[in-house]
Design an enzyme around this catalytic site. Structure first.
Site, PDB file in Angstrom:
ATOM      1  N   HIS A  22     -41.670  34.941 -45.568  1.00  0.00           N
ATOM      2  CA  HIS A  22     -43.010  34.994 -46.172  1.00  0.00           C
ATOM      3  C   HIS A  22     -43.463  36.437 -46.373  1.00  0.00           C
ATOM      4  O   HIS A  22     -44.628  36.772 -46.207  1.00  0.00           O
ATOM      5  CB  HIS A  22     -44.015  34.184 -45.350  1.00  0.00           C
ATOM      6  CG  HIS A  22     -43.665  32.723 -45.382  1.00  0.00           C
ATOM      7  ND1 HIS A  22     -43.902  31.946 -46.490  1.00  0.00           N
ATOM      8  CD2 HIS A  22     -43.028  31.934 -44.500  1.00  0.00           C
ATOM      9  CE1 HIS A  22     -43.449  30.724 -46.265  1.00  0.00           C
ATOM     10  NE2 HIS A  22     -42.897  30.695 -45.066  1.00  0.00           N
ATOM     11  N   ASP A  24     -41.531  38.175 -49.055  1.00  0.00           N
ATOM     12  CA  ASP A  24     -41.031  38.554 -50.389  1.00  0.00           C
ATOM     13  C   ASP A  24     -42.116  38.508 -51.452  1.00  0.00           C
ATOM     14  O   ASP A  24     -42.150  39.354 -52.346  1.00  0.00           O
ATOM     15  CB  ASP A  24     -39.792  37.729 -50.807  1.00  0.00           C
ATOM     16  CG  ASP A  24     -40.019  36.234 -50.897  1.00  0.00           C
ATOM     17  OD1 ASP A  24     -41.045  35.737 -50.389  1.00  0.00           O
ATOM     18  OD2 ASP A  24     -39.152  35.544 -51.494  1.00  0.00           O
ATOM     19  N   GLY A 107     -32.065  19.995 -49.913  1.00  0.00           N
ATOM     20  CA  GLY A 107     -33.441  19.904 -49.435  1.00  0.00           C
ATOM     21  C   GLY A 107     -33.615  20.197 -47.950  1.00  0.00           C
ATOM     22  O   GLY A 107     -34.587  19.759 -47.343  1.00  0.00           O
ATOM     23  N   ASP A 165     -34.448  33.882 -52.365  1.00  0.00           N
ATOM     24  CA  ASP A 165     -33.352  32.903 -52.429  1.00  0.00           C
ATOM     25  C   ASP A 165     -32.369  33.255 -53.540  1.00  0.00           C
ATOM     26  O   ASP A 165     -31.150  33.202 -53.358  1.00  0.00           O
ATOM     27  CB  ASP A 165     -33.906  31.492 -52.679  1.00  0.00           C
ATOM     28  CG  ASP A 165     -35.015  31.126 -51.716  1.00  0.00           C
ATOM     29  OD1 ASP A 165     -35.112  31.773 -50.657  1.00  0.00           O
ATOM     30  OD2 ASP A 165     -35.787  30.201 -52.021  1.00  0.00           O
TER      31      ASP A 165
HETATM   32  C1  GLA Z   1     -38.899  30.025 -49.669  1.00  0.00           C
HETATM   33  C2  GLA Z   1     -39.154  30.813 -50.939  1.00  0.00           C
HETATM   34  C3  GLA Z   1     -38.794  32.284 -50.759  1.00  0.00           C
HETATM   35  C4  GLA Z   1     -39.438  32.870 -49.507  1.00  0.00           C
HETATM   36  C5  GLA Z   1     -39.210  31.951 -48.311  1.00  0.00           C
HETATM   37  C6  GLA Z   1     -39.974  32.414 -47.102  1.00  0.00           C
HETATM   38  O1  GLA Z   1     -37.530  29.973 -49.405  1.00  0.00           O
HETATM   39  O2  GLA Z   1     -38.424  30.267 -52.012  1.00  0.00           O
HETATM   40  O3  GLA Z   1     -39.157  33.013 -51.909  1.00  0.00           O
HETATM   41  O4  GLA Z   1     -40.804  33.123 -49.713  1.00  0.00           O
HETATM   42  O5  GLA Z   1     -39.588  30.605 -48.589  1.00  0.00           O
HETATM   43  O6  GLA Z   1     -39.517  33.640 -46.677  1.00  0.00           O
END
Ligand code: GLA
Length: 357
Positions: A22, A24, A107, A165
């Site tokens: 949390h 990015d 998922g 990701d």
């Molecule tokens: C999900 C989002 C990412 C990132 C994570 C938390 O995977 O797709 O962009 O914010 O949560 O780090």
């Protein structure tokens, strides 16, 4: 010009974020690995065709969309929304028909959706025809691909996620973590301890909750924090005290402290100080649970249970949260694998194999 027929096989890995969650979406830092589980898109271009058709082996369903992607947000089956959103952005010059296989649990929070986006985008652009495939050795192409896939994710899911990701799936380096700065978008590979020193174990908590809407609420709270103290990516811990609303302040405290922990974690790994790296993972979990409030009682209990086992150096929630997976740093062989758990190895990013006909 539809180009010649070609077969293309793309494998795009999932990811596990070792620390830095949390962060990015506010230009912060993270340290993910691409893992040895992937989504594969394999198929053929159809020079005379005007549809993209992909059949998922695992989900036993087919997505069939026109070359402009149609209406991604309402495409059925639901996994086809990612495909449609990618088609809309890559605008393949000819048809494509293929299959989707996956060794990633779908998922579970290991970014099967980002892997599907990356694999589809590379299959549609790597199989020949204008405008030509992205060159994965070119930094600008890799970043453009990550952005395209992330935009597709926003359209398909309507959640304001960051680039973590997609960058992990594209930039992965075997044996390394990726120290990612989401302001400069610089990615620095950090060597990880060899397999005979450390195992990375991922455990699916099985718990799922309101992650989608809660994720957006937290992004909104981070924006409110930034309206008061400026970009969180550049903020110092003491700046957070000026934030009036206690919940917003807590979110900022998490983000700012997590950005610091990512750097400290990378430094601890470089120094071979695994005890300190594990402590930082535990501390990251505490911050996500208490300050960012993106954990659940089940996930907190799972982390505590893992930490109580000899040979577990650290354990934390990973990824989007509100359920999903936990990642633990473990001495090799120390942890009998519980159900729905996987040993994952830091792996290379997406690969494309194309054969022209
Ligand atoms: C999900 C989002 C990412 C990132 C994570 C938390 O995977 O797709 O962009 O914010 O949560 O780090």
């Amino acid at each position: 010009m539809a180009g010649n027929a070609a077969t293309v096989v793309v494998r795009a890995p999932g990811r596990v974020n070792l620390i830095g969650d949390h962060t990015d979406h506010t230009g912060g830092r993270c340290l993910p690995i691409a893992i040895d589980r992937w989504v594969e898109v394999a198929g053929r271009t159809e020079p005379a065709g005007d549809r993209v058709r992909l059949t998922s082996e695992a989900l036993r369903s087919t997505v069939d969309v026109p070359l402009d992607g149609g209406e991604p947000a309402t495409t059925e089956p639901e996994w086809g929304r990612y495909v449609a959103a990618i088609v809309k952005r890559t605008r393949p010059p000819s048809g494509f028909a293929g299959t989707v296989r996956s060794t990633l649990p779908i998922g579970s929070g290991l970014s099967s959706s980002a892997a599907l986006e990356v694999a589809t985008a590379l299959a549609l652009t790597g199989g020949g025809g204008a405008p030509g495939p992205p060159d994965l050795s070119e930094p600008a192409d890799r970043l453009a691909l990550a952005r395209l896939c992330s935009d597709a994710e926003h359209e398909a899911r309507d959640v304001p996620t960051g680039l973590l990701d997609q960058i992990a799936s594209i930039y992965g380096v075997a044996g390394h973590g990726l120290l990612l700065d989401c302001t400069s978008l610089e990615v620095v590979p950090v060597p990880l301890p060899p397999d005979d020193e450390v195992e990375w174990v991922v455990v699916d908590s099985g718990a799922r909750s309101l992650g989608r809407s809660a994720y957006g609420v937290r992004v909104g709270e981070c924006r409110r924090a930034e309206a008061e103290i400026g970009p969180l990516g550049a903020a110092r811990p003491e700046d957070c005290a000026a934030i009036a609303d206690p919940a917003v302040r807590s979110r900022a405290v998490h983000v700012v402290s997590e950005n610091r922990r990512v750097l400290d974690f990378a430094a601890a790994l470089r120094a071979g100080d695994l005890a300190e790296a594990g402590r930082l993972m535990d501390e990251s979990h505490r911050s996500l649970s208490t300050d960012y409030e993106s954990s659940t009682p089940e996930v907190d209990a799972l982390c505590a249970e893992l930490r109580a086992q000899p040979g577990v150096l650290g354990a934390r929630i990973t990824g989007g949260g509100w359920g999903g997976c936990v990642v633990a740093m473990v001495r090799p062989g120390a942890l009998p694998l519980p159900d729905r758990a996987w040993r994952v190895r830091p792996s290379a990013g997406a690969t494309v194999t194309t054969t022209a006909h």
